[in-house]
Design a protein around this motif. Structure first.
Motif, PDB file in Angstrom:
ATOM      1  N   GLU A   1       0.704  -1.266   0.153  1.00 12.76           N
ATOM      2  CA  GLU A   1       0.118   0.075  -0.112  1.00 12.76           C
ATOM      3  C   GLU A   1       1.261   1.493  -0.475  1.00 12.76           C
ATOM      4  O   GLU A   1       1.059   2.340  -0.842  1.00 12.76           O
ATOM      5  CB  GLU A   1      -0.845  -0.262   0.982  1.00 12.76           C
ATOM      6  N   LYS A   2       2.432   1.505   0.752  1.00  8.09           N
ATOM      7  CA  LYS A   2       2.862   2.193   0.954  1.00  8.09           C
ATOM      8  C   LYS A   2       3.456   2.507  -0.618  1.00  8.09           C
ATOM      9  O   LYS A   2       3.525   3.821  -1.033  1.00  8.09           O
ATOM     10  CB  LYS A   2       4.166   2.072   2.113  1.00  8.09           C
TER      11      LYS A   2
ATOM     12  N   ASN B   1       1.963   1.419  -3.710  1.00  7.84           N
ATOM     13  CA  ASN B   1       1.178   1.705  -4.278  1.00  7.84           C
ATOM     14  C   ASN B   1       1.027   3.557  -3.862  1.00  7.84           C
ATOM     15  O   ASN B   1       0.829   4.344  -5.422  1.00  7.84           O
ATOM     16  CB  ASN B   1      -0.170   1.697  -3.610  1.00  7.84           C
ATOM     17  N   ASN B   2       0.922   4.416  -3.130  1.00 14.70           N
ATOM     18  CA  ASN B   2       0.712   5.344  -3.026  1.00 14.70           C
ATOM     19  C   ASN B   2       1.760   6.540  -3.208  1.00 14.70           C
ATOM     20  O   ASN B   2       2.495   7.293  -2.169  1.00 14.70           O
ATOM     21  CB  ASN B   2       0.239   5.823  -0.996  1.00 14.70           C
ATOM     22  N   SER B   3       3.052   5.997  -2.917  1.00 13.23           N
ATOM     23  CA  SER B   3       4.277   6.681  -2.920  1.00 13.23           C
ATOM     24  C   SER B   3       4.450   7.401  -4.465  1.00 13.23           C
ATOM     25  O   SER B   3       4.441   6.499  -5.570  1.00 13.23           O
ATOM     26  CB  SER B   3       5.261   5.765  -2.488  1.00 13.23           C
ATOM     27  N   ASP B   4       5.371   7.927  -4.907  1.00  9.33           N
ATOM     28  CA  ASP B   4       6.773   7.990  -6.060  1.00  9.33           C
ATOM     29  C   ASP B   4       7.680   6.829  -5.996  1.00  9.33           C
ATOM     30  O   ASP B   4       8.805   7.957  -6.988  1.00  9.33           O
ATOM     31  CB  ASP B   4       6.346   9.547  -6.557  1.00  9.33           C
TER      32      ASP B   4
END
Length: 70
Positions: free
Chosen positions: A24-25, A27-30
């Protein structure tokens, strides 16, 4: 540098179930790296995870844990 999921798991610092939080981290990171790199997995471990299951990956990592204690 922050430790990767695999390194923390093999060291017994986190439970396997936390892999979902790492995914999840990512997926939500750059992050420019692949999910495999982000988790610290090698190609064989990634294949087992994708082709088989979370449980199969956990078994593979657990066998590495036992091997490193021997």
């Amino acid at each position: 540098m922050e430790k990767k999921f695999k390194e923390l798991y093999l060291a017994g610092e986190i439970d396997f179930e936390e892999i979902d939080d790492y995914v999840e981290k990512w997926n939500n990171s750059d992050e420019p790296c692949t999910l495999r790199e982000y988790l610290g997995l090698n190609a064989q471990e990634e294949d087992v995870w994708i082709e088989d299951s979370d449980e199969a990956l956990q078994e593979l990592l657990d066998s590495q844990k036992k091997g490193s204690k021997a």
